[in-house]
Write an enzyme that holds these catalytic residues in place. Sequence first.
Site, PDB file in Angstrom:
ATOM      1  N   LYS A 115       6.961   6.860  -4.899  1.00 42.46           N
ATOM      2  CA  LYS A 115       8.320   6.816  -4.337  1.00 42.46           C
ATOM      3  C   LYS A 115       9.368   7.172  -5.378  1.00 42.46           C
ATOM      4  O   LYS A 115      10.386   7.784  -5.064  1.00 42.46           O
ATOM      5  CB  LYS A 115       8.615   5.444  -3.735  1.00 42.46           C
ATOM      6  CG  LYS A 115       7.838   5.217  -2.452  1.00 42.46           C
ATOM      7  CD  LYS A 115       8.449   4.136  -1.588  1.00 42.46           C
ATOM      8  CE  LYS A 115       7.729   4.091  -0.239  1.00 42.46           C
ATOM      9  NZ  LYS A 115       7.947   2.882   0.509  1.00 42.46           N
ATOM     10  N   LYS A 201      -0.414  10.591   3.934  1.00 37.50           N
ATOM     11  CA  LYS A 201      -0.507   9.422   4.817  1.00 37.50           C
ATOM     12  C   LYS A 201       0.483   9.535   5.987  1.00 37.50           C
ATOM     13  O   LYS A 201       1.606   9.997   5.781  1.00 37.50           O
ATOM     14  CB  LYS A 201      -0.161   8.217   3.927  1.00 37.50           C
ATOM     15  CG  LYS A 201      -0.283   6.879   4.530  1.00 37.50           C
ATOM     16  CD  LYS A 201       0.064   5.813   3.496  1.00 37.50           C
ATOM     17  CE  LYS A 201       1.565   5.669   3.280  1.00 37.50           C
ATOM     18  NZ  LYS A 201       1.947   4.461   2.545  1.00 37.50           N
ATOM     19  N   LYS A 204       6.307   6.174   8.069  1.00 41.05           N
ATOM     20  CA  LYS A 204       7.629   6.074   8.692  1.00 41.05           C
ATOM     21  C   LYS A 204       8.652   6.929   7.963  1.00 41.05           C
ATOM     22  O   LYS A 204       9.648   7.334   8.525  1.00 41.05           O
ATOM     23  CB  LYS A 204       8.142   4.627   8.597  1.00 41.05           C
ATOM     24  CG  LYS A 204       7.388   3.650   9.453  1.00 41.05           C
ATOM     25  CD  LYS A 204       8.021   2.275   9.365  1.00 41.05           C
ATOM     26  CE  LYS A 204       7.303   1.433   8.362  1.00 41.05           C
ATOM     27  NZ  LYS A 204       6.758   0.195   8.797  1.00 41.05           N
TER      28      LYS A 204
HETATM   29  P1  TYM Z   1       4.359  -0.905   5.858  1.00 43.80           P
HETATM   30  O1  TYM Z   1       5.544  -1.396   6.612  1.00 43.80           O
HETATM   31  O2  TYM Z   1       4.451   0.410   5.177  1.00 43.80           O
HETATM   32  O3  TYM Z   1       3.085  -0.838   6.809  1.00 43.80           O
HETATM   33  C1  TYM Z   1       2.667  -1.941   7.616  1.00 43.80           C
HETATM   34  C2  TYM Z   1       1.143  -1.981   7.672  1.00 43.80           C
HETATM   35  O4  TYM Z   1       0.629  -0.737   8.162  1.00 43.80           O
HETATM   36  C3  TYM Z   1      -0.347  -0.202   7.262  1.00 43.80           C
HETATM   37  N1  TYM Z   1      -0.240   1.270   7.267  1.00 43.80           N
HETATM   38  C4  TYM Z   1      -1.263   2.103   7.481  1.00 43.80           C
HETATM   39  N2  TYM Z   1      -2.567   1.888   7.742  1.00 43.80           N
HETATM   40  C5  TYM Z   1      -3.361   2.979   7.927  1.00 43.80           C
HETATM   41  N3  TYM Z   1      -2.884   4.266   7.880  1.00 43.80           N
HETATM   42  C6  TYM Z   1      -1.583   4.523   7.637  1.00 43.80           C
HETATM   43  N4  TYM Z   1      -1.116   5.769   7.596  1.00 43.80           N
HETATM   44  C7  TYM Z   1      -0.698   3.412   7.415  1.00 43.80           C
HETATM   45  N5  TYM Z   1       0.633   3.310   7.142  1.00 43.80           N
HETATM   46  C8  TYM Z   1       0.895   1.991   7.055  1.00 43.80           C
HETATM   47  C9  TYM Z   1       0.037  -0.776   5.902  1.00 43.80           C
HETATM   48  O5  TYM Z   1      -1.072  -0.783   5.021  1.00 43.80           O
HETATM   49  C10 TYM Z   1       0.507  -2.169   6.261  1.00 43.80           C
HETATM   50  O6  TYM Z   1      -0.584  -3.054   6.362  1.00 43.80           O
HETATM   51  N6  TYM Z   1       4.681  -3.594   1.681  1.00 43.80           N
HETATM   52  C11 TYM Z   1       4.220  -3.609   3.065  1.00 43.80           C
HETATM   53  C12 TYM Z   1       4.831  -4.738   3.882  1.00 43.80           C
HETATM   54  C13 TYM Z   1       4.642  -6.070   3.279  1.00 43.80           C
HETATM   55  C14 TYM Z   1       3.438  -6.845   3.273  1.00 43.80           C
HETATM   56  C15 TYM Z   1       3.789  -8.058   2.604  1.00 43.80           C
HETATM   57  C16 TYM Z   1       2.145  -6.623   3.733  1.00 43.80           C
HETATM   58  C17 TYM Z   1       5.611  -6.818   2.674  1.00 43.80           C
HETATM   59  N7  TYM Z   1       5.107  -7.998   2.257  1.00 43.80           N
HETATM   60  C18 TYM Z   1       2.822  -9.059   2.401  1.00 43.80           C
HETATM   61  C19 TYM Z   1       1.179  -7.632   3.521  1.00 43.80           C
HETATM   62  C20 TYM Z   1       1.532  -8.821   2.868  1.00 43.80           C
HETATM   63  C21 TYM Z   1       4.605  -2.297   3.706  1.00 43.80           C
HETATM   64  O7  TYM Z   1       5.544  -1.641   3.305  1.00 43.80           O
HETATM   65  O8  TYM Z   1       3.878  -2.018   4.811  1.00 43.80           O
END
Ligand code: TYM
Length: 339
Positions: A115, A201, A204
Amino acid sequence: MRIVSGIQPTGNLHLGNYLGAIRNWVRMQDEAAAQGGECLYFLADLHALSQPHDPKALASNTREMAAALLACGIDPEKSVLFNQAQVPAHAELQWLLNGTARVGWLNRMTQWKDKAGKNREGQSVALFTYPVLQAADVLLYQATHVPVGEDQKQHLELARDIAQKFNNDYCAPDAPLFTLPEPIIPREAARIMSLRDGTAKMSKSDPSDMSRINLTDDAETILQKVRKAKTDPEPLPADKADLEGRPEAANLVGIYAAVAGTSPEAVLGEFAGHGFGAFKPALGELLVEKLAPINARFLELRQDPAGLDAILRSGAEKARALGTPTLHGAYAALGLLRG
Ligand code: TYM
């Protein structure tokens, strides 16, 4: 069993989020209930501050993401659903853990490197320290299992390292404060790729909406996105090994398998020898069939912002109570004088 996970409320819930994480959230809420455990799922709105964001849109995006999770099957009677901003202990514990996390550990995070790119100096401090907040999110509740997609594995390993070092540095050997959380990553669909580039990947933050299927897309949009997905001119092979070097084809086969609840081998068994002219309409129809009920529930739930606010308020109240003992334990372990 204490299951904790979060999602950023920026943009729409997409197919990668659903197959990589949210499907497991829904599945695990029943498993946890059967074992007398608990699930806490949250909208990571504090994390959204790590990148430029529109304050006018954040609250409504948070509500919309809550509606999307409920539409996918998260049940507020079974799981604690809330947004971080209503539980100040997340930010408090992050500060307490900042004394334990090492700059070198954060420098190694691939998400930070991706990022920030070449412009590290221009990034917010929050983007750099983001994984410490993520560690606080799970350690606060003594999470045993954290269902996530593959891209969050490194952040979870960091959370374990922080917990371990804190326990070693500040706790008696027989009375560690923090539980080391286990990531739960699906075997299939751990990493769903963009429809426009099979090596990136699905995300969003991709500027092209054609790169992802949103759970809020209507049937016509889903069919069009699949029709326009990047592919190659070859027919599908009979053997999965022959998808090597064909990332877009491998991604579409993987999506089909994950959505149909079968394996890529079984999908190839059905479609071997067929080109994308035949495979894409089948995939599009399968997606529409599986996502239409979620989409319909989402459209209904988003009509009721007051109802969504009430669910998040009540979830936050439960989360505050569940996190209090560990937060107090952390203050005490660090020797901070309180009252
Ligand atoms: P975020 O909001 O990017 O994504 C939410 C969840 O979706 C999964 N994910 C994917 N899985 C498979 N293929 C993809 N292309 C894909 N894109 C997203 C992510 O792995 C995630 O599980 N930092 C985290 C949010 C967070 C969090 C936490 C997660 C904040 N605190 C504590 C677990 C525990 C995030 O930005 O996920």
